[in-house]
Design an enzyme around this catalytic site. Sequence first.
Site, PDB file in Angstrom:
ATOM      1  N   ASP A 151       7.818  -2.362  14.575  1.00 14.99           N
ATOM      2  CA  ASP A 151       7.706  -3.645  13.884  1.00 14.99           C
ATOM      3  C   ASP A 151       9.060  -4.338  13.851  1.00 14.99           C
ATOM      4  O   ASP A 151       9.180  -5.546  14.095  1.00 14.99           O
ATOM      5  CB  ASP A 151       7.196  -3.437  12.460  1.00 14.99           C
ATOM      6  CG  ASP A 151       5.842  -2.739  12.401  1.00 14.99           C
ATOM      7  OD1 ASP A 151       5.712  -1.660  13.005  1.00 14.99           O
ATOM      8  OD2 ASP A 151       4.930  -3.245  11.737  1.00 14.99           O
ATOM      9  N   GLU A 178       2.591   3.168   1.824  1.00 17.38           N
ATOM     10  CA  GLU A 178       3.281   3.366   3.098  1.00 17.38           C
ATOM     11  C   GLU A 178       4.714   2.872   2.953  1.00 17.38           C
ATOM     12  O   GLU A 178       5.606   3.630   2.634  1.00 17.38           O
ATOM     13  CB  GLU A 178       2.534   2.641   4.228  1.00 17.38           C
ATOM     14  CG  GLU A 178       2.934   3.124   5.600  1.00 17.38           C
ATOM     15  CD  GLU A 178       1.880   2.788   6.655  1.00 17.38           C
ATOM     16  OE1 GLU A 178       2.172   2.971   7.833  1.00 17.38           O
ATOM     17  OE2 GLU A 178       0.774   2.334   6.284  1.00 17.38           O
ATOM     18  N   GLU A 193      -1.479  -8.056   9.124  1.00 20.32           N
ATOM     19  CA  GLU A 193      -1.326  -6.942  10.055  1.00 20.32           C
ATOM     20  C   GLU A 193      -2.311  -7.040  11.209  1.00 20.32           C
ATOM     21  O   GLU A 193      -1.979  -6.716  12.351  1.00 20.32           O
ATOM     22  CB  GLU A 193      -1.521  -5.625   9.310  1.00 20.32           C
ATOM     23  CG  GLU A 193      -1.343  -4.384  10.147  1.00 20.32           C
ATOM     24  CD  GLU A 193      -1.473  -3.125   9.309  1.00 20.32           C
ATOM     25  OE1 GLU A 193      -1.002  -2.073   9.777  1.00 20.32           O
ATOM     26  OE2 GLU A 193      -2.040  -3.189   8.205  1.00 20.32           O
ATOM     27  N   ARG A 210       0.824  -1.196   0.000  1.00 22.24           N
ATOM     28  CA  ARG A 210       0.000   0.000   0.000  1.00 22.24           C
ATOM     29  C   ARG A 210       0.870   1.262   0.000  1.00 22.24           C
ATOM     30  O   ARG A 210       2.096   1.198  -0.127  1.00 22.24           O
ATOM     31  CB  ARG A 210      -0.949  -0.012   1.194  1.00 22.24           C
ATOM     32  CG  ARG A 210      -0.278   0.154   2.550  1.00 22.24           C
ATOM     33  CD  ARG A 210      -1.286  -0.002   3.673  1.00 22.24           C
ATOM     34  NE  ARG A 210      -0.670   0.156   4.983  1.00 22.24           N
ATOM     35  CZ  ARG A 210      -1.028  -0.532   6.055  1.00 22.24           C
ATOM     36  NH1 ARG A 210      -1.969  -1.449   5.977  1.00 22.24           N
ATOM     37  NH2 ARG A 210      -0.433  -0.317   7.222  1.00 22.24           N
TER      38      ARG A 210
END
Length: 850
Positions: free
Chosen positions: A450, A443, A720, A441
């Site tokens: 993370d 991003e 996610e 996406r």
Amino acid sequence: MFELDEIRIENLTHGCVTDNPAPEVSFSLISDTPDTWLTDAKIEVCGRTFPCGTAQTGIPLTGLSLAPFTEYEVKVTATDNHGGTADGSARFMTGRLGMAWRAQWITDSTYQFPKKTSPAPMTFRRKFALKKPVKRALVAATALGVYELAVNGRKVGDRWFAPGFTSYQHTLLYQLYDVTGLLNPENELTAVVGGGWAVGRFTYESKSQITAPRQAFLLELLLEYEDGSRAVLPTGGRWQVTQEGNYRFGDFYDGEIYDATVDLDAVSWKTADVVKPRLSPTLLCDDGAPVTAHETLRPVSVVPVEGGGTIYDFGQNFAGVVCLNLNGKRGQTVTVCHAELLVDGGLCTKSLRTAKATATYICADGKQRYIPRLTYMGFRYVEIKGIAPEDVEVSAYVLHSDFAEIGSFSCSSELLNQLQSNIRWSGKSNFVDIPTDCPQRDERQGWTGDAAIFASTAVFNFDLSRFWEKWLRDMRSEQTPGGGLPHVVPKHGYSAPSSPTACWGDSCVLVPWAEYLARGNVNLLKRQYPAMKRFLKSVKFWASLSGPGRDRRHIWKWLFQFGDWCAPGEGIRDWMGKGKWVATAYYANSCRLVSQIAGLLGYKADAAHFRRLSGEIARAYRNVFTNGAGKLAREFQTGYVLPLYFGMTEGAETAAMAAHLDRLVRENGDHLSTGFTGTPYLLFALADNGHADTAYRLLFQDTCPSWLYCVKAGATTMWEQWDALRPDGSVNMDNLNGSDAEGENSMVSFNHYAYGAVGDFLYRRVAGLEPLEGGYRRFAVRPLIGSGLTWARAETKTPYGTAGCHWRIEDGRFTLQVIVPVSTVCEVTLPSGKTAAVSSGEHTFTEAMP
């Protein structure tokens, strides 16, 4: 037989080019004689001898007098405890070593493009003739943007997205290529420069021109002639530029447009403009892990769809690009749209948010090949329009940073084996020059939280030495004087202020510590240590504002906390509302780890300080948040998980907290309710404190939320959010829209490694393989038997060689095989509790199952 296995220079076994005046050397050994240890070693280079003693990792060659663009041989000689000797050699080459550039930055200074978009790629060229034979030709090149370099129409190098993504205001990498074999008497150098990270659209806020108003290019061709003379061909006013090249568009989110009908000799060229960029970063020879192509995937199904397109399923979610071998007609337009999953038989692109993820190819006549070079996608499916299936052969290249896959895990459960596959694929998909959150996406940023929680799992599976070194240098560069860290590294367009934030900021400790345990290079800890101290000093200040008193001053809740991010069944306010519990626990843990690191580095006062502070924070957590008997006033799973795993409890409190955690899990129907910050440690907190049966029930849970729910739903990578795909098969994005870039409804990635941190439990508990000292110099094998598993196997390549274990249960007997590298020791614990310490070789243990 006693031999050198491999010699690594700057963490490379071959092809090392470096600007480091003191390159670091490591080496591993192999022997068919049990109980073999290195007793002495030496390194010879440039006529100098470096005694190593028994050191094998991160040995700096200090004090060398190195010349630019020169190749050097490194010889290693080793002696073992049986009197055997081994020797070998490796080579490295120096880069510029700070030599001034004669080249000038070039661009088309008249070109302008709107904000929030990516620029049209620029194509640069320079024609030149060679008047005498060339002995060696080297190209040093970099760009503001991403570049593709060719000599006489042939691509130089095998990497994508040079010069790579760094903190551009501090460091810009350059690449050095040997192009001797590509030169002819008459030559043409061409370079295509797209916007990339530096200039193109980036971040979920669609910023562009972050580093510069347009692309720019810098190159030197260094020629060494056979007669001993030299010449330099630099970028400058003799170069030409055009926006009318084959590459019409390039953008990481939206894709690429390539026009094969363009004849570069027929387009309009102008003299390139010489410019001075507004930033002055250090130009450093590439010391990262370049993005390259790895596996080639082929479709597992081909399905025509309404409207004339064809959908190709590669059977695996991954990051990469398509490869099309076409039979086309001039001007024919072929479009390739990408997605992670199908909905109602068509591509599901809504989860991409504003990313178009489309590659467009305008054909020439006849047979031709197209592979995007200025973009990449995260996808499993593509829909191709504009060409019949019989006229195109479709495959795909997996792209990720160039690192070795060194670890493996398998067991008697095919569901866990698929989970391990999903973990590995999400790791590969998101280690694309930086550790991204997701590859699909709008991003793809370097989220530190993370990386912090996945690091231990990642370093078991992959040799990320160079990858982490580059990224951690950017982290250090972007730390504020007060100790705060950006939530993403490089920060590059991210709007939120840099501040100390739990887990995300703790990455400055957790990532290098995981890397140290895997690779054993204490020099990385030394480079990172000042950043760790500044971070903890900042945390201490903000925690002190939480209130007066001995305990309150250790409760960390300011300034901003993500809390238990992505905990199931909750929203952002709920996740952040747990911030002070999560932050205080992470604060205690980082102080504990930094105390150990300070001890390794010989900083005794610091070691004592941080050990004492960690204990005080742990006491404050218990006194402020619990009833004094191990029960939280506000109960939630992560609130128990963190103090248990981080060693913050004492005596009866430990058993009480573990019992309360066990109860919460059982009351939740044997489901987890932890988010990013608690999930990596949940199974450990249970299993290591008397509740292994509950840990195994959670691991094998297959209804939402759980790891195996995703596996049974057909996942080939980690998700996610646990319910990204609901039990009814619908996608959890009912309220998703382009403006909701930070809301929980916008976070529907099916390739996100954070929850893959469970891999650490598979390796360290299910298989039982766990490092106890840096680089597995001392490691444990102590399998945790449960849930009907009848065998498990794990191996990882350490700096000393392969360490591994394989256990199985057959006819009531337990058998364990252990592989121990030269110069290491393994502490074995059998299910009965019997222990043994063994050194190098292969060892087998067997006993009746208790």
